[in-house]
Design a protein around this motif. Sequence first.
Motif, mmCIF file in Angstrom:
data_model
loop_
_atom_site.group_PDB
_atom_site.id
_atom_site.type_symbol
_atom_site.label_atom_id
_atom_site.label_comp_id
_atom_site.label_asym_id
_atom_site.label_seq_id
_atom_site.Cartn_x
_atom_site.Cartn_y
_atom_site.Cartn_z
ATOM 1 N N ALA A 172 -42.209 -34.373 -15.825
ATOM 2 C CA ALA A 172 -43.640 -35.125 -16.421
ATOM 3 C C ALA A 172 -44.989 -34.654 -15.585
ATOM 4 N N THR A 173 -44.636 -34.461 -14.329
ATOM 5 C CA THR A 173 -45.721 -34.205 -13.554
ATOM 6 C C THR A 173 -46.297 -32.641 -14.107
ATOM 7 N N VAL A 174 -45.445 -31.740 -14.349
ATOM 8 C CA VAL A 174 -45.762 -30.647 -14.806
ATOM 9 C C VAL A 174 -46.554 -30.636 -16.075
ATOM 10 N N ARG A 175 -46.081 -31.321 -16.761
ATOM 11 C CA ARG A 175 -46.676 -31.400 -18.087
ATOM 12 C C ARG A 175 -48.243 -32.181 -17.767
ATOM 13 N N ALA A 176 -48.382 -32.965 -17.182
ATOM 14 C CA ALA A 176 -49.500 -33.721 -16.917
ATOM 15 C C ALA A 176 -50.487 -32.731 -16.139
ATOM 16 N N ILE A 177 -50.266 -31.896 -15.515
ATOM 17 C CA ILE A 177 -51.123 -30.954 -14.720
ATOM 18 C C ILE A 177 -51.403 -29.850 -15.786
ATOM 19 N N ALA A 178 -50.557 -29.385 -16.601
ATOM 20 C CA ALA A 178 -50.836 -28.275 -17.543
ATOM 21 C C ALA A 178 -51.813 -28.892 -18.434
ATOM 22 N N ASP A 179 -51.921 -30.069 -18.573
ATOM 23 C CA ASP A 179 -52.945 -30.746 -19.617
ATOM 24 C C ASP A 179 -54.407 -30.778 -19.077
ATOM 25 N N HIS A 180 -54.362 -30.533 -17.603
ATOM 26 C CA HIS A 180 -55.752 -30.610 -17.002
ATOM 27 C C HIS A 180 -56.384 -29.182 -16.705
ATOM 28 N N ILE A 181 -55.461 -28.243 -16.626
ATOM 29 C CA ILE A 181 -55.842 -27.020 -16.314
ATOM 30 C C ILE A 181 -56.211 -26.383 -17.511
ATOM 31 N N GLN B 60 -44.223 -25.370 -5.605
ATOM 32 C CA GLN B 60 -43.573 -26.824 -6.048
ATOM 33 C C GLN B 60 -43.019 -26.534 -7.197
ATOM 34 N N GLY B 61 -42.679 -25.368 -7.640
ATOM 35 C CA GLY B 61 -41.956 -25.227 -8.957
ATOM 36 C C GLY B 61 -42.666 -25.237 -10.132
ATOM 37 N N TYR B 62 -44.046 -25.215 -10.207
ATOM 38 C CA TYR B 62 -44.724 -25.433 -11.445
ATOM 39 C C TYR B 62 -44.298 -24.307 -12.502
ATOM 40 N N ARG B 63 -44.334 -23.151 -12.272
ATOM 41 C CA ARG B 63 -43.942 -22.253 -13.382
ATOM 42 C C ARG B 63 -42.394 -22.086 -13.583
ATOM 43 N N MET B 64 -41.608 -22.579 -12.891
ATOM 44 C CA MET B 64 -40.215 -22.323 -13.174
ATOM 45 C C MET B 64 -39.472 -23.399 -14.331
ATOM 46 N N ALA B 65 -38.576 -22.941 -14.710
ATOM 47 C CA ALA B 65 -37.938 -23.594 -16.009
ATOM 48 C C ALA B 65 -37.046 -24.846 -15.320
ATOM 49 N N ARG B 66 -37.215 -26.075 -16.102
ATOM 50 C CA ARG B 66 -36.506 -27.230 -15.731
ATOM 51 C C ARG B 66 -35.223 -27.543 -16.538
ATOM 52 N N ASP B 67 -34.325 -28.183 -16.216
ATOM 53 C CA ASP B 67 -33.267 -28.697 -16.997
ATOM 54 C C ASP B 67 -33.579 -29.160 -18.150
ATOM 55 N N GLY B 68 -33.184 -28.493 -19.370
ATOM 56 C CA GLY B 68 -33.356 -29.358 -20.443
ATOM 57 C C GLY B 68 -34.638 -28.671 -21.129
ATOM 58 N N GLU B 69 -35.124 -27.731 -20.356
ATOM 59 C CA GLU B 69 -36.264 -26.990 -21.238
ATOM 60 C C GLU B 69 -35.862 -25.426 -21.442
ATOM 61 N N GLU B 70 -36.470 -24.780 -22.209
ATOM 62 C CA GLU B 70 -35.776 -23.707 -22.660
ATOM 63 C C GLU B 70 -36.569 -22.624 -21.569
#
Length: 186
Positions: free
Chosen positions: A75-84, A149-159
Amino acid sequence: MPDNDFGYTPWGKDWVRLAEPLSLTKPEPLLPRARSVARNGGVQLEIDGVHVKAAIHRGAEASVTYLELTPLPAATVRAIADHIPAGALTLGDDVHAALRAAGITLAPVLANADCSCRARNQRCLHMLATCYALALRVDQNPWLALDLQGYRMARDGEEEAVDLPAPRWTAIEALDPATFFDVPVG
Protein backbone atom coordinates in the motif's frame (compact mmCIF):
# COMPACT_ATOMS: atom_id res chain seq x y z
CA MET A 1 30.52 22.27 13.82
CA PRO A 2 27.99 19.94 12.16
CA ASP A 3 29.14 17.27 9.74
CA ASN A 4 27.37 17.91 6.43
CA ASP A 5 29.11 15.23 4.38
CA PHE A 6 26.25 12.82 5.04
CA GLY A 7 22.55 13.53 4.87
CA TYR A 8 22.74 16.82 3.02
CA THR A 9 19.50 15.93 1.22
CA PRO A 10 16.29 14.94 3.00
CA TRP A 11 16.60 11.50 1.38
CA GLY A 12 20.04 10.93 2.90
CA LYS A 13 19.07 12.47 6.23
CA ASP A 14 16.59 9.63 6.75
CA TRP A 15 19.50 7.19 6.41
CA VAL A 16 21.77 9.15 8.73
CA ARG A 17 19.09 8.60 11.39
CA LEU A 18 19.99 4.88 11.36
CA ALA A 19 23.38 5.85 12.81
CA GLU A 20 22.19 8.90 14.74
CA PRO A 21 18.71 8.15 16.07
CA LEU A 22 17.03 11.01 17.87
CA SER A 23 16.36 8.67 20.80
CA LEU A 24 20.05 8.60 21.83
CA THR A 25 20.42 10.25 25.22
CA LYS A 26 24.22 10.38 25.40
CA PRO A 27 26.96 11.06 22.87
CA GLU A 28 28.04 8.09 20.74
CA PRO A 29 31.87 8.01 20.75
CA LEU A 30 32.07 5.82 17.63
CA LEU A 31 30.30 8.27 15.30
CA PRO A 32 33.31 10.45 14.36
CA ARG A 33 35.43 7.38 13.48
CA ALA A 34 32.53 5.81 11.56
CA ARG A 35 32.09 9.02 9.52
CA SER A 36 35.83 9.08 8.83
CA VAL A 37 35.85 5.46 7.62
CA ALA A 38 32.87 6.09 5.32
CA ARG A 39 34.19 9.44 4.07
CA ASN A 40 37.60 8.01 3.19
CA GLY A 41 36.28 5.08 1.13
CA GLY A 42 36.76 2.39 3.76
CA VAL A 43 33.34 0.85 3.12
CA GLN A 44 32.75 -1.30 0.03
CA LEU A 45 29.01 -1.82 -0.43
CA GLU A 46 27.26 -4.70 -2.20
CA ILE A 47 23.53 -4.05 -2.55
CA ASP A 48 21.08 -6.81 -3.47
CA GLY A 49 17.46 -5.72 -3.07
CA VAL A 50 16.85 -5.06 0.62
CA HIS A 51 20.15 -6.69 1.63
CA VAL A 52 23.39 -4.75 2.08
CA LYS A 53 26.76 -6.38 2.59
CA ALA A 54 29.64 -4.09 3.46
CA ALA A 55 33.32 -4.94 3.59
CA ILE A 56 35.13 -2.52 5.88
CA HIS A 57 38.91 -2.32 5.90
CA ARG A 58 40.47 -0.23 8.62
CA GLY A 59 44.17 -0.62 9.22
CA ALA A 60 45.03 -4.32 9.52
CA GLU A 61 41.46 -5.28 10.42
CA ALA A 62 38.68 -6.28 8.06
CA SER A 63 35.04 -6.85 8.91
CA VAL A 64 31.91 -7.77 7.01
CA THR A 65 28.68 -6.07 8.01
CA TYR A 66 25.29 -7.28 6.88
CA LEU A 67 22.13 -5.14 6.96
CA GLU A 68 18.67 -6.24 5.97
CA LEU A 69 15.99 -3.59 5.57
CA THR A 70 12.27 -4.04 6.07
CA PRO A 71 10.49 -3.82 2.70
CA LEU A 72 7.81 -1.18 2.28
CA PRO A 73 4.23 -2.49 2.41
CA ALA A 74 2.46 -2.76 -0.96
CA ALA A 75 0.00 0.00 0.00
CA THR A 76 2.89 2.36 0.76
CA VAL A 77 4.55 1.53 -2.56
CA ARG A 78 1.34 2.39 -4.41
CA ALA A 79 0.99 5.65 -2.44
CA ILE A 80 4.59 6.61 -3.24
CA ALA A 81 4.07 5.81 -6.94
CA ASP A 82 1.08 8.19 -6.97
CA HIS A 83 3.31 11.07 -5.81
CA ILE A 84 6.29 10.53 -8.10
CA PRO A 85 5.93 12.36 -11.43
CA ALA A 86 5.74 10.15 -14.52
CA GLY A 87 9.11 9.83 -16.19
CA ALA A 88 11.03 11.19 -13.18
CA LEU A 89 14.71 10.42 -13.59
CA THR A 90 15.74 11.94 -10.29
CA LEU A 91 13.95 12.50 -7.03
CA GLY A 92 14.33 15.99 -5.65
CA ASP A 93 13.68 17.51 -2.28
CA ASP A 94 10.22 18.57 -3.49
CA VAL A 95 9.18 14.93 -4.03
CA HIS A 96 10.41 14.04 -0.54
CA ALA A 97 8.47 16.97 0.93
CA ALA A 98 5.31 15.95 -0.97
CA LEU A 99 5.59 12.37 0.30
CA ARG A 100 6.09 13.56 3.88
CA ALA A 101 3.14 15.96 3.55
CA ALA A 102 1.00 13.02 2.40
CA GLY A 103 1.91 11.19 5.61
CA ILE A 104 4.19 8.64 3.94
CA THR A 105 7.11 7.60 6.12
CA LEU A 106 10.31 7.14 4.14
CA ALA A 107 12.66 6.40 7.03
CA PRO A 108 14.30 2.99 6.65
CA VAL A 109 13.74 0.28 9.24
CA LEU A 110 16.40 -2.33 9.92
CA ALA A 111 15.06 -5.88 10.00
CA ASN A 112 18.44 -7.41 10.79
CA ALA A 113 22.01 -6.27 11.36
CA ASP A 114 25.11 -8.36 11.91
CA CYS A 115 28.84 -7.76 11.89
CA SER A 116 31.82 -10.11 11.93
CA CYS A 117 33.81 -7.88 14.27
CA ARG A 118 34.58 -8.80 17.84
CA ALA A 119 32.52 -5.94 19.33
CA ARG A 120 29.44 -8.17 19.59
CA ASN A 121 27.26 -5.10 19.61
CA GLN A 122 24.71 -4.25 16.92
CA ARG A 123 25.83 -0.61 16.94
CA CYS A 124 29.50 -1.28 16.27
CA LEU A 125 31.83 1.00 14.32
CA HIS A 126 31.33 -1.04 11.15
CA MET A 127 27.54 -0.91 11.25
CA LEU A 128 27.64 2.85 11.80
CA ALA A 129 30.16 3.32 8.96
CA THR A 130 27.89 1.26 6.69
CA CYS A 131 24.93 3.51 7.56
CA TYR A 132 26.98 6.61 6.69
CA ALA A 133 28.18 5.05 3.42
CA LEU A 134 24.56 4.28 2.53
CA ALA A 135 23.53 7.85 3.40
CA LEU A 136 26.23 9.17 1.08
CA ARG A 137 25.04 6.92 -1.76
CA VAL A 138 21.40 7.90 -1.14
CA ASP A 139 22.39 11.60 -1.20
CA GLN A 140 23.92 10.99 -4.64
CA ASN A 141 21.01 8.87 -5.93
CA PRO A 142 17.70 9.23 -4.03
CA TRP A 143 16.14 6.32 -5.98
CA LEU A 144 18.42 4.08 -3.92
CA ALA A 145 16.52 5.08 -0.75
CA LEU A 146 13.36 3.55 -2.21
CA ASP A 147 15.07 0.58 -3.88
CA LEU A 148 16.75 -0.46 -0.63
CA GLN A 149 13.28 -0.65 0.90
CA GLY A 150 11.99 -2.86 -1.92
CA TYR A 151 10.15 -0.18 -3.90
CA ARG A 152 10.69 -1.79 -7.31
CA MET A 153 10.54 -5.44 -6.26
CA ALA A 154 7.47 -7.60 -6.86
CA ARG A 155 5.20 -8.24 -3.87
CA ASP A 156 3.23 -11.34 -2.97
CA GLY A 157 0.01 -11.38 -4.97
CA GLU A 158 1.34 -8.94 -7.55
CA GLU A 159 2.37 -9.95 -11.03
CA GLU A 160 5.27 -7.53 -11.39
CA ALA A 161 7.10 -4.75 -9.65
CA VAL A 162 6.32 -1.05 -9.98
CA ASP A 163 7.09 0.11 -13.52
CA LEU A 164 9.63 2.93 -13.42
CA PRO A 165 11.94 4.45 -16.01
CA ALA A 166 15.34 2.87 -16.52
CA PRO A 167 18.19 4.53 -14.63
CA ARG A 168 20.20 7.17 -16.49
CA TRP A 169 23.46 5.28 -16.07
CA THR A 170 24.73 1.76 -15.58
CA ALA A 171 27.59 0.87 -13.29
CA ILE A 172 30.51 -0.46 -15.34
CA GLU A 173 30.88 -3.52 -13.10
CA ALA A 174 27.29 -4.50 -13.96
CA LEU A 175 28.24 -5.08 -17.61
CA ASP A 176 29.42 -8.45 -18.88
CA PRO A 177 31.99 -7.87 -21.65
CA ALA A 178 31.29 -11.31 -23.12
CA THR A 179 27.65 -10.48 -23.85
CA PHE A 180 27.64 -6.68 -24.05
CA PHE A 181 28.27 -6.45 -27.81
CA ASP A 182 26.16 -9.55 -28.55
CA VAL A 183 29.11 -11.18 -30.27
CA PRO A 184 29.54 -14.91 -29.73
CA VAL A 185 32.72 -15.74 -27.87
CA GLY A 186 34.86 -18.66 -28.93
